[in-house]
Design a protein around this motif. Sequence first.
Motif, PDB file in Angstrom:
ATOM      1  N   TYR A  94       0.843  -1.194   0.000  1.00 40.69           N
ATOM      2  CA  TYR A  94       0.000   0.000   0.000  1.00 40.69           C
ATOM      3  C   TYR A  94       0.876   1.241   0.000  1.00 40.69           C
ATOM      4  CZ  TYR A  94       1.105  -0.058   5.029  1.00 40.69           C
ATOM      5  OH  TYR A  94       1.766  -0.092   6.232  1.00 40.69           O
TER       6      TYR A  94
ATOM      7  N   ARG B  60      -6.726   2.048   8.338  1.00 40.41           N
ATOM      8  CA  ARG B  60      -6.937   1.721   6.933  1.00 40.41           C
ATOM      9  C   ARG B  60      -7.439   2.905   6.113  1.00 40.41           C
ATOM     10  NH1 ARG B  60      -6.768  -3.672   5.592  1.00 40.41           N
ATOM     11  NH2 ARG B  60      -6.620  -5.116   7.346  1.00 40.41           N
ATOM     12  N   SER B  61      -7.905   3.947   6.788  1.00 44.78           N
ATOM     13  CA  SER B  61      -8.445   5.096   6.056  1.00 44.78           C
ATOM     14  C   SER B  61      -7.364   5.882   5.328  1.00 44.78           C
ATOM     15  CB  SER B  61      -9.208   6.018   7.006  1.00 44.78           C
ATOM     16  OG  SER B  61     -10.322   5.361   7.563  1.00 44.78           O
TER      17      SER B  61
ATOM     18  N   SER C  23      -9.983   6.378  -0.164  1.00 47.35           N
ATOM     19  CA  SER C  23      -9.407   6.941   1.052  1.00 47.35           C
ATOM     20  C   SER C  23     -10.094   8.247   1.432  1.00 47.35           C
ATOM     21  CB  SER C  23      -7.904   7.174   0.871  1.00 47.35           C
ATOM     22  OG  SER C  23      -7.217   5.948   0.762  1.00 47.35           O
TER      23      SER C  23
ATOM     24  N   ARG D 119     -13.319   7.425   3.122  1.00 45.86           N
ATOM     25  CA  ARG D 119     -13.120   6.900   4.466  1.00 45.86           C
ATOM     26  C   ARG D 119     -12.674   7.984   5.439  1.00 45.86           C
ATOM     27  NH1 ARG D 119     -10.120   1.096   3.171  1.00 45.86           N
ATOM     28  NH2 ARG D 119     -12.030  -0.104   2.859  1.00 45.86           N
TER      29      ARG D 119
ATOM     30  N   GLN E 125      -9.214   5.872  11.362  1.00 46.78           N
ATOM     31  CA  GLN E 125      -8.847   4.473  11.417  1.00 46.78           C
ATOM     32  C   GLN E 125      -7.612   4.240  10.545  1.00 46.78           C
ATOM     33  OE1 GLN E 125     -10.398   2.281  13.517  1.00 46.78           O
ATOM     34  NE2 GLN E 125     -11.392   4.187  14.145  1.00 46.78           N
TER      35      GLN E 125
ATOM     36  N   PRO F 141      -4.373   0.728  -1.327  1.00 44.38           N
ATOM     37  CA  PRO F 141      -3.753  -0.509  -1.818  1.00 44.38           C
ATOM     38  C   PRO F 141      -3.126  -0.293  -3.191  1.00 44.38           C
ATOM     39  CG  PRO F 141      -6.019  -0.893  -1.075  1.00 44.38           C
ATOM     40  CD  PRO F 141      -5.822   0.590  -1.117  1.00 44.38           C
TER      41      PRO F 141
END
Length: 449
Positions: free
Chosen positions: A39, A57-58, A393, A396, A55, A62
């Motif tokens: 990523y 992953r925000s 992104s 998110r 968060q 990827p």
Amino acid sequence: MKRIAIVGTGFGGYACARQLERRLRPGEAEIVLITPKDYTLYLPLLPQVAAGVLQPRSIVTPLHAGLKRSKLLPGVAMEVDLDARAVNVLKISGEPARVPFDVLVLAPGSMTRTFDIPGLKEHARGMKTLAEAVYLRDHSIAQLELAASTCDPEERAARCGFLVVGAGYSGVETAATLQLVTRRAMARFPQLDPGLLRWTLIDIAPAVMPELGPELGAAARDLLERRGVEVRLGTTLERITEDTAMLTDGTRLSTHTVIWTAGVTPRPVVSSLGTETVKGRLVVGADLQVPGCEGVFGLGDAAAVPDLTAEPGTPCPPTAQHAHRQARTAARNVLAALRGGPRHEYRHHDAGLVVDLGGSDAVARPFGIGLTGMAAQLVTRGYHLLTTPSSRSRLRVSGDWLLNMMAPDDLIRLDFLKDSPGTLEELEHMPITPRPRRISVTESVGSRP
């Protein structure tokens, strides 16, 4: 088929690969990405991950979502062999690989710069990776829980003391956001005197974030001090123990938390070329090519790219803004190296800086206009949404901001890294242990037609 090897998938490497995928003709060249991660990370928002506002992953995109034609080699570039025109790689499995190239783009990014300070390696933490951001959040909350569980006044003082070394962009945002987290968390422990909470920000420099200018730097310092953060300039760290930090001015601070953000340095692969460097950064021309090395380009934090808009000899600062824009020039010049044709020079006027200080507070200098408070916060968040590398992104991040406004963070520990010491060596440098088996180029990246 020609091969383009790209080392690193941060702002520069990822953006360069995307540009090349759009511009390369079918079958013209293959792209091999050399990176230990799958990523690309939006670094400027790491402090908000540590604060629980976003968060983890925000703020990642990827590689497979944004890149369709590139091949991923999951490993660390250890050395560039200019004579053989190949990159020696250590895969994340510990196996070595060798990647021949026709054109090379070096964008390995940087890691936290350290010095030979007693105890720094064993006890300091950083703020440069997702793991470090998550660890620092859990660690900070855990210190208050441990303080509340003891009746020893000295231990309580050390658990409630936090020190950030480095009053640049990362250090200021880290101190500002985590101080708000710990201040809120203190309310959970009525047995703790709120006055025990102590945050200290130090730097050997005479000003906070001098790149912002004296007025905005002073505004950021004033805001931190109003919140209770002690800012001490002209001093730095002398040594650290498990529960003590000694400063160069003779001050002894009781603390179990030293966060080290005192600058960055390029990844070691840069020095393997044996070409000229400036403060560890690879010397390149305005066209981003390493002098005397045809088809070898450098950009981002790892390269000292001449700033054609400043005084002669001034390199572009190692910021995400420049790395992202340098990627466009790099992609155009990679194509010129493949096809023949004129090279383009990188020239970009700095659009300014934005600094999120948590809550509704920020300072910003878009296009030379100084802003503070809510106006600066709106500009800051708008800038981040515009520069986050993917629409997923952005969605998110926006959702996390909205959710945090409606339902603030629960201030709990996740303990994903509870067995880690949390040091720079453990969470940032991440050494890979080599394995004895040697593999071929075919096994690692596919044979070349």
